[in-house]
Every structure is written in structure tokens, then in C-alpha cells.
Write a protein that holds these residues in place. Structure first.
Motif, PDB file in Angstrom:
ATOM      1  N   THR A  78      56.221 -26.272  34.279  1.00  0.00           N
ATOM      2  CA  THR A  78      55.583 -27.467  33.720  1.00  0.00           C
ATOM      3  C   THR A  78      54.209 -27.647  34.332  1.00  0.00           C
ATOM      4  OG1 THR A  78      57.737 -28.535  33.443  1.00  0.00           O
ATOM      5  CG2 THR A  78      55.786 -29.955  33.406  1.00  0.00           C
ATOM      6  N   PRO A  79      53.152 -27.686  33.518  1.00  0.00           N
ATOM      7  CA  PRO A  79      51.799 -27.864  34.077  1.00  0.00           C
ATOM      8  C   PRO A  79      51.692 -29.186  34.832  1.00  0.00           C
ATOM      9  CG  PRO A  79      51.722 -27.229  31.762  1.00  0.00           C
ATOM     10  CD  PRO A  79      53.145 -27.576  32.057  1.00  0.00           C
ATOM     11  N   LEU A  80      51.112 -29.126  36.033  1.00  0.00           N
ATOM     12  CA  LEU A  80      50.922 -30.336  36.830  1.00  0.00           C
ATOM     13  C   LEU A  80      49.449 -30.631  37.061  1.00  0.00           C
ATOM     14  CD1 LEU A  80      52.106 -32.656  38.532  1.00  0.00           C
ATOM     15  CD2 LEU A  80      52.099 -31.081  40.497  1.00  0.00           C
ATOM     16  N   TYR A  81      48.676 -29.603  37.367  1.00  0.00           N
ATOM     17  CA  TYR A  81      47.250 -29.831  37.620  1.00  0.00           C
ATOM     18  C   TYR A  81      46.450 -28.578  37.280  1.00  0.00           C
ATOM     19  CZ  TYR A  81      47.865 -27.266  42.043  1.00  0.00           C
ATOM     20  OH  TYR A  81      48.150 -26.323  42.999  1.00  0.00           O
ATOM     21  N   ALA A  82      45.145 -28.768  37.164  1.00  0.00           N
ATOM     22  CA  ALA A  82      44.239 -27.674  36.825  1.00  0.00           C
ATOM     23  C   ALA A  82      43.277 -27.433  37.985  1.00  0.00           C
ATOM     24  CB  ALA A  82      43.459 -28.012  35.556  1.00  0.00           C
ATOM     25  N   ALA A 121      41.524 -30.166  40.315  1.00  0.00           N
ATOM     26  CA  ALA A 121      41.189 -29.936  41.723  1.00  0.00           C
ATOM     27  C   ALA A 121      40.160 -28.818  41.819  1.00  0.00           C
ATOM     28  CB  ALA A 121      42.441 -29.564  42.508  1.00  0.00           C
ATOM     29  N   SER A 122      39.415 -28.839  42.901  1.00  0.00           N
ATOM     30  CA  SER A 122      38.450 -27.784  43.173  1.00  0.00           C
ATOM     31  C   SER A 122      38.893 -27.054  44.437  1.00  0.00           C
ATOM     32  CB  SER A 122      37.043 -28.380  43.366  1.00  0.00           C
ATOM     33  OG  SER A 122      36.137 -27.375  43.747  1.00  0.00           O
ATOM     34  N   VAL A 123      39.149 -25.765  44.302  1.00  0.00           N
ATOM     35  CA  VAL A 123      39.544 -24.939  45.452  1.00  0.00           C
ATOM     36  C   VAL A 123      38.578 -23.760  45.490  1.00  0.00           C
ATOM     37  CG1 VAL A 123      41.437 -23.721  46.587  1.00  0.00           C
ATOM     38  CG2 VAL A 123      41.935 -25.612  45.030  1.00  0.00           C
ATOM     39  N   ILE A 127      37.058 -34.581  45.494  1.00  0.00           N
ATOM     40  CA  ILE A 127      37.557 -33.962  46.723  1.00  0.00           C
ATOM     41  C   ILE A 127      37.125 -32.507  46.772  1.00  0.00           C
ATOM     42  CG2 ILE A 127      39.632 -33.335  48.028  1.00  0.00           C
ATOM     43  CD1 ILE A 127      41.043 -35.632  46.609  1.00  0.00           C
ATOM     44  N   HIS A 128      36.549 -32.123  47.877  1.00  0.00           N
ATOM     45  CA  HIS A 128      36.142 -30.730  48.065  1.00  0.00           C
ATOM     46  C   HIS A 128      37.188 -30.064  48.941  1.00  0.00           C
ATOM     47  CE1 HIS A 128      33.424 -27.334  48.241  1.00  0.00           C
ATOM     48  NE2 HIS A 128      33.630 -27.264  49.542  1.00  0.00           N
TER      49      HIS A 128
END
Length: 202
Positions: free
Chosen positions: A121-125, A154-156, A189-190
Motif C-alpha cells: 500500500t503506497p504511504l509516501y513518495a 519526502a526528500s532523501v 524537511i531536509h
């Protein structure tokens, strides 16, 4: 009644019993042979014949993965007797598809192998230079997309798998009512190597 008559009668009874005993033995032998033949035939039908061989591989529960891709990866030969199909091996191969979270494989007599899939199940991108990676609550990236839709973003920058996994665990533990608020904050958030040493504050 003379002695000769009594002896004759006794001899006749003994002869009759012997005949009956031989008949019973032959009957037992015949019945045993028939049972053995039937068991051998049934064993051949189940283990070596295509009568109860695979004719259909049924795939259910899939929306993200193509059923034909699942069948190819399952590698279940047509005609193989159902009892000789290694269900665990089939499940292990199908579980290798990234969108697949769980697999159940079963025999459905007389000619079907059933593969029931539970997809992630997709939760976040996760933002990437070419679009987005889509991940579930276990932090498993299982597909890509050009648009995140309504998912949290999110940014990773490092693409660190441990950071992605930990982020999935944290976001998955949030109550559903808070996820809309987190969605707006995540873009600020970085996430970097520094997050492994310093907690993120909101």
C-alpha cells in the motif's frame, strides 16, 4: 451307521473345508491384487499423469502487477501434476516482485494453481531528479511515478535505504488523521546523513 460311513462323512467334511479354505485364500489374494492395482493406478494418476496436471494458473489480488508477469515468474509448467508443484518455491519467486507484500499459493483440484497476492500500500513518495519513488510503511520502494498524487512527500538526497526504511516506519505509525498535516511539513524537511545522528524536529 457303519464305521465306514462315519469315516466317509468325516473325510467329506474335511475335503469341503479345504476347498472352502482354498477359495477364501484365492479370494483374499484376488482382492489384494485388485486393491494394489487400484492404488497403483491412483498413484499414477496423481503423480505421473496429466489428468490432474496444471491447466490453469489463477492470479488474484493484483492491480499493480500484471497477471502474465506473475505467471512467468511463478514458473509452473503446464501439465505438471498438482502434487508435484512446489508451492513454497512458487511463492518465493512471486514474492520477488517489488509491489508484492505477501503471496499465498494453493492447489485447486483438479487442474488449477491459485496465486493470491497482497500488494503493498503506497504511504509516501520520495523526490528524485526524474520523478518520485513510491514506498510503503516498511520503507520498501516498489514503483516510480511522475506525480505523487495525494501521498506524503519526502526528500532523501542521499537515497539511503536505511533512512527510507526508518521514515516509512515513523510515518506508518502516525494516526491517519495526522498524515494530512505531515504531508505539508515533509516538503520542508531536509533528510540527509545528518538525520541518523540528530532527531528531526517539527
Amino acid at each position: 451307521m457303519s464305521t465306514t460311513t462315519r469315516v466317509s462323512d468325516a473325510t467329506g467334511r474335511i475335503t469341503l473345508r479345504r476347498r472352502q479354505g482354498r477359495r477364501r485364500r484365492w479370494l483374499v489374494i484376488t482382492l489384494t491384487a485388485v486393491v494394489v492395482a487400484l492404488l497403483a493406478g491412483a498413484g499414477w494418476l496423481v503423480l505421473g499423469s496429466e489428468v490432474w496436471g496444471v491447466r490453469t494458473v489463477e492470479v488474484t489480488g493484483n492491480t499493480l502487477v500484471n497477471a502474465d508477469d506473475v505467471r512467468r515468474l511463478a514458473e509452473v509448467p503446464a501439465g505438471r501434476p498438482l502434487v508435484r508443484v512446489d508451492l513454497d518455491a512458487v511463492a518465493t519467486r512471486v514474492a520477488g516482485l517489488p509491489p508484492v507484500r505477501a503471496v499465498q499459493v494453493a492447489r485447486v483440484w483438479p487442474n488449477t494453481i491459485s496465486i493470491q497476492i497482497t500488494e503493498r500500500t503506497p504511504l509516501y513518495a520520495i523526490e528524485t531528479p526524474g520523478g518520485y519513488w513510491i514506498a510503503d510503511e516498511q520503507g520498501v520502494v516498489f514503483r516510480s511515478a511522475s506525480d505523487p498524487g495525494d501521498l506524503m512527500v519526502a526528500s532523501v538526497p542521499s537515497g539511503d535505504a536505511r533512512v527510507i526504511r526508518d521514515l516509512g516506519t515513523v510515518l506508518g505509525a502516525l494516526p491517519a488523521g495526522l498524515r494530512g498535516k505531515v504531508q505539508r511539513l515533509l516538503s520542508l524537511i531536509h533528510i540527509s546523513e545528518h538525520t541518523r545522528r540528530t532527531p528531526i524536529s517539527y
